[in-house]
Design an enzyme around this catalytic site. Structure first.
Site, PDB file in Angstrom:
ATOM      1  N   ARG A  63       0.819  -1.208   0.000  1.00 11.86           N
ATOM      2  CA  ARG A  63       0.000   0.000   0.000  1.00 11.86           C
ATOM      3  C   ARG A  63       0.851   1.255   0.000  1.00 11.86           C
ATOM      4  O   ARG A  63       1.937   1.273   0.581  1.00 11.86           O
ATOM      5  CB  ARG A  63      -0.935   0.000   1.202  1.00 11.86           C
ATOM      6  N   ASP A  88      -0.937   3.518   4.833  1.00 16.26           N
ATOM      7  CA  ASP A  88      -1.786   2.836   5.796  1.00 16.26           C
ATOM      8  C   ASP A  88      -1.784   3.687   7.064  1.00 16.26           C
ATOM      9  O   ASP A  88      -0.711   4.035   7.568  1.00 16.26           O
ATOM     10  CB  ASP A  88      -1.223   1.437   6.092  1.00 16.26           C
ATOM     11  N   ASP A 106      -3.462   3.489  10.779  1.00 18.64           N
ATOM     12  CA  ASP A 106      -4.251   2.747  11.752  1.00 18.64           C
ATOM     13  C   ASP A 106      -4.452   3.602  12.996  1.00 18.64           C
ATOM     14  O   ASP A 106      -3.488   4.204  13.494  1.00 18.64           O
ATOM     15  CB  ASP A 106      -3.555   1.444  12.161  1.00 18.64           C
TER      16      ASP A 106
END
Length: 188
Positions: free
Chosen positions: A115, A118, A120
């Site tokens: 990716r 990302d 989170d």
């Protein structure tokens, strides 16, 4: 005189009058496609420009082996961002997903696919949330050295809500394949 928002006071929602407490948010940034460092810097800049989010610090950058990814996945760059926010955890997650999409995050359905970006949400204050779209603290953060190590650099005495001290969790985590990259720096 210009007034600057004070992240240490409780703000009231101007439409509803609802009090929104300021909570410490821990966010994990990662990238293993394209210009990885630029992707992380752009994500950091965008988070810092987000209303009701005050980025306070960012960790050193770590280069890490992909975890549970396809065999041909490249190395990740990872960092932790600490911020104060009055956003709800769900709204903070929505913002993180929007930033990922803006920077070309692909969601083809392949588990842990490579990716560009990302983000989170690891924790928001001491909130414990178990919903279909959001679990806090992040359900695998306690096992991930690429989350715990940079977080420990910033807050060695921090706790992962409902789980325990991050220093103890880091001792139990597999730290192979994680390298601090002092030659790569994210700037606030």
């Amino acid at each position: 005189m210009t007034e600057v928002p004070n992240p240490y006071i409780i703000d009231a929602d101007t439409l509803t009058g609802e009090m929104r407490p300021i909570r410490r948010a821990v966010l994990s940034l990662g990238s293993n496609l394209g210009d990885r460092l630029a992707n992380l810097q752009d994500a950091l800049n965008t988070l810092a420009e987000t209303p009701d989010v005050w980025v306070t610090t960012v960790s050193p950058v770590y280069e890490t082996e992909p975890v549970d990814s396809p065999e041909d996945a490249d190395l990740y760059l990872n960092a932790i961002v600490l911020a104060d926010t009055t956003l709800t955890p769900a709204r903070l997650l929505d913002r993180a997903l929007t930033i990922e999409d803006a920077y070309g995050r692909s969601r083809s359905g392949i588990f842990n696919e490579p990716r560009t970006l990302d983000i989170d949400v690891i924790s928001v204050g001491d909130k414990i949330v178990e919903e279909e779209s959001l679990t806090l603290p992040h359900p695998r953060a306690h096992q991930r050295a690429f989350v715990l190590k940079p977080w420990a650099d910033l807050e060695p005495n921090a706790d992962l809500p409902g789980v325990g001290p991050i220093a103890e969790l880091l001792e139990q985590a597999d730290q192979t394949g994680i390298t601090r990259r002092d030659d790569l720096v994210l700037e606030l």
